[in-house]
Design a protein around this motif. Sequence first.
Motif, PDB file in Angstrom:
ATOM      1  N   UNK A  73      -4.942  -6.832   5.002  1.00  0.00           N
ATOM      2  CA  UNK A  73      -5.477  -5.431   5.302  1.00  0.00           C
ATOM      3  C   UNK A  73      -5.039  -4.683   4.025  1.00  0.00           C
ATOM      4  N   UNK A  74      -5.914  -3.826   3.580  1.00  0.00           N
ATOM      5  CA  UNK A  74      -6.046  -2.841   2.453  1.00  0.00           C
ATOM      6  C   UNK A  74      -5.377  -1.542   2.789  1.00  0.00           C
ATOM      7  N   UNK A  75      -5.542  -1.172   3.987  1.00  0.00           N
ATOM      8  CA  UNK A  75      -4.927   0.326   4.236  1.00  0.00           C
ATOM      9  C   UNK A  75      -4.101   0.295   5.693  1.00  0.00           C
ATOM     10  N   UNK A  76      -3.414  -0.831   5.803  1.00  0.00           N
ATOM     11  CA  UNK A  76      -2.164  -0.966   6.863  1.00  0.00           C
ATOM     12  C   UNK A  76      -0.728  -0.274   6.573  1.00  0.00           C
ATOM     13  N   UNK A  77      -0.525   0.767   7.418  1.00  0.00           N
ATOM     14  CA  UNK A  77       0.775   1.163   7.077  1.00  0.00           C
ATOM     15  C   UNK A  77       1.940   0.500   7.454  1.00  0.00           C
ATOM     16  N   UNK A  87       4.891   2.879   3.886  1.00  0.00           N
ATOM     17  CA  UNK A  87       4.298   2.341   2.618  1.00  0.00           C
ATOM     18  C   UNK A  87       2.904   2.068   3.124  1.00  0.00           C
ATOM     19  N   UNK A  88       1.955   2.203   2.263  1.00  0.00           N
ATOM     20  CA  UNK A  88       0.652   1.750   2.563  1.00  0.00           C
ATOM     21  C   UNK A  88       0.265   0.853   1.435  1.00  0.00           C
ATOM     22  N   UNK A  89       0.471  -0.454   1.256  1.00  0.00           N
ATOM     23  CA  UNK A  89       0.421  -1.339   0.143  1.00  0.00           C
ATOM     24  C   UNK A  89      -1.168  -1.561  -0.193  1.00  0.00           C
ATOM     25  N   UNK A  90      -1.245  -2.117  -1.207  1.00  0.00           N
ATOM     26  CA  UNK A  90      -2.884  -2.637  -1.702  1.00  0.00           C
ATOM     27  C   UNK A  90      -3.256  -3.725  -0.771  1.00  0.00           C
ATOM     28  N   UNK A  91      -2.494  -4.668  -0.429  1.00  0.00           N
ATOM     29  CA  UNK A  91      -2.763  -5.562   0.305  1.00  0.00           C
ATOM     30  C   UNK A  91      -1.507  -6.189   1.160  1.00  0.00           C
ATOM     31  N   UNK A  92      -1.655  -6.376   2.471  1.00  0.00           N
ATOM     32  CA  UNK A  92      -0.473  -6.815   3.388  1.00  0.00           C
ATOM     33  C   UNK A  92      -1.256  -8.104   4.213  1.00  0.00           C
ATOM     34  N   UNK A 111       5.527  -8.310   7.981  1.00  0.00           N
ATOM     35  CA  UNK A 111       4.480  -8.625   6.781  1.00  0.00           C
ATOM     36  C   UNK A 111       5.093  -9.911   6.207  1.00  0.00           C
ATOM     37  N   UNK A 112       4.370 -10.809   6.032  1.00  0.00           N
ATOM     38  CA  UNK A 112       4.353 -12.088   5.255  1.00  0.00           C
ATOM     39  C   UNK A 112       4.294 -12.189   4.068  1.00  0.00           C
ATOM     40  N   UNK A 113       3.315 -11.172   3.384  1.00  0.00           N
ATOM     41  CA  UNK A 113       3.214 -10.879   1.965  1.00  0.00           C
ATOM     42  C   UNK A 113       2.778  -9.497   1.702  1.00  0.00           C
ATOM     43  N   UNK A 114       3.108  -8.981   0.810  1.00  0.00           N
ATOM     44  CA  UNK A 114       2.728  -7.581   0.517  1.00  0.00           C
ATOM     45  C   UNK A 114       2.315  -7.645  -1.127  1.00  0.00           C
ATOM     46  N   UNK A 115       1.253  -6.905  -1.501  1.00  0.00           N
ATOM     47  CA  UNK A 115       0.947  -6.783  -2.756  1.00  0.00           C
ATOM     48  C   UNK A 115       0.853  -5.369  -3.228  1.00  0.00           C
ATOM     49  N   UNK A 116       1.180  -4.851  -4.228  1.00  0.00           N
ATOM     50  CA  UNK A 116       1.050  -3.663  -5.005  1.00  0.00           C
ATOM     51  C   UNK A 116       0.349  -3.883  -6.415  1.00  0.00           C
ATOM     52  N   UNK A 142       6.636 -10.459  -2.206  1.00  0.00           N
ATOM     53  CA  UNK A 142       6.092  -9.121  -2.701  1.00  0.00           C
ATOM     54  C   UNK A 142       5.608  -9.520  -4.118  1.00  0.00           C
ATOM     55  N   UNK A 143       4.241  -9.337  -4.144  1.00  0.00           N
ATOM     56  CA  UNK A 143       3.691  -9.669  -5.731  1.00  0.00           C
ATOM     57  C   UNK A 143       3.368  -8.345  -6.116  1.00  0.00           C
ATOM     58  N   UNK A 144       4.096  -8.026  -7.335  1.00  0.00           N
ATOM     59  CA  UNK A 144       3.519  -6.853  -7.959  1.00  0.00           C
ATOM     60  C   UNK A 144       2.693  -6.942  -9.176  1.00  0.00           C
TER      61      UNK A 144
END
Length: 196
Positions: A73-77, A87-92, A111-116, A142-144
Amino acid sequence: MSALTVEPVPSPGQDWDDLVRIWEETDAPEGCKVEIIEEIVTVSPPPSKDHNTTAALLQRRLYAVVPEDWEIYQTLGLSLPGRGGIYIPDLVVVPRAVASGPGSTVPAEEALLVAEITSRANANHDRVSKVNGYAKAGVELFLLLGPWHSGRPTATLYGEPESGTYRVLETVEYGRKPTLPKPFGLVLDTGVFPIG
């Protein structure tokens, strides 16, 4: 344009439900991102084209490795009540069953992976507040992505959260290929991401 506070948060003693109500009732222009970061409701402008392109390219690669019962998802809170945040990550990446439950957010620990993807407007939130928040919530990976960081675009992968702190698994300059560990097992070519 930078993120701005749109309304005062509940004073100490008010509860999480009050903070969530303020977040839900915040009226922001279309395309803007409304988050709660360290008990402050913020509104960020819509992301740039390069930012969206990076998110789309990352999402495309992740679809090749995620199981059928997971979603990207790109807009999941993601709710972090202990950190006073949504937080609303860029990808989750979360299991589909988690995202299909009631409410407008899911617990961050699911969350298994979050990307910002940092931008000049949100870099401090992504590099400090969110790293700490995701680690304390127990988000596994977490991928930054920092496409303009200090003139050297970088990708940093955090993992193994323990006692509210991440271990840096890998930091590379764009053009190199970090590996997202299992359950993803994805070698990620950062050279395809735009530099902004």
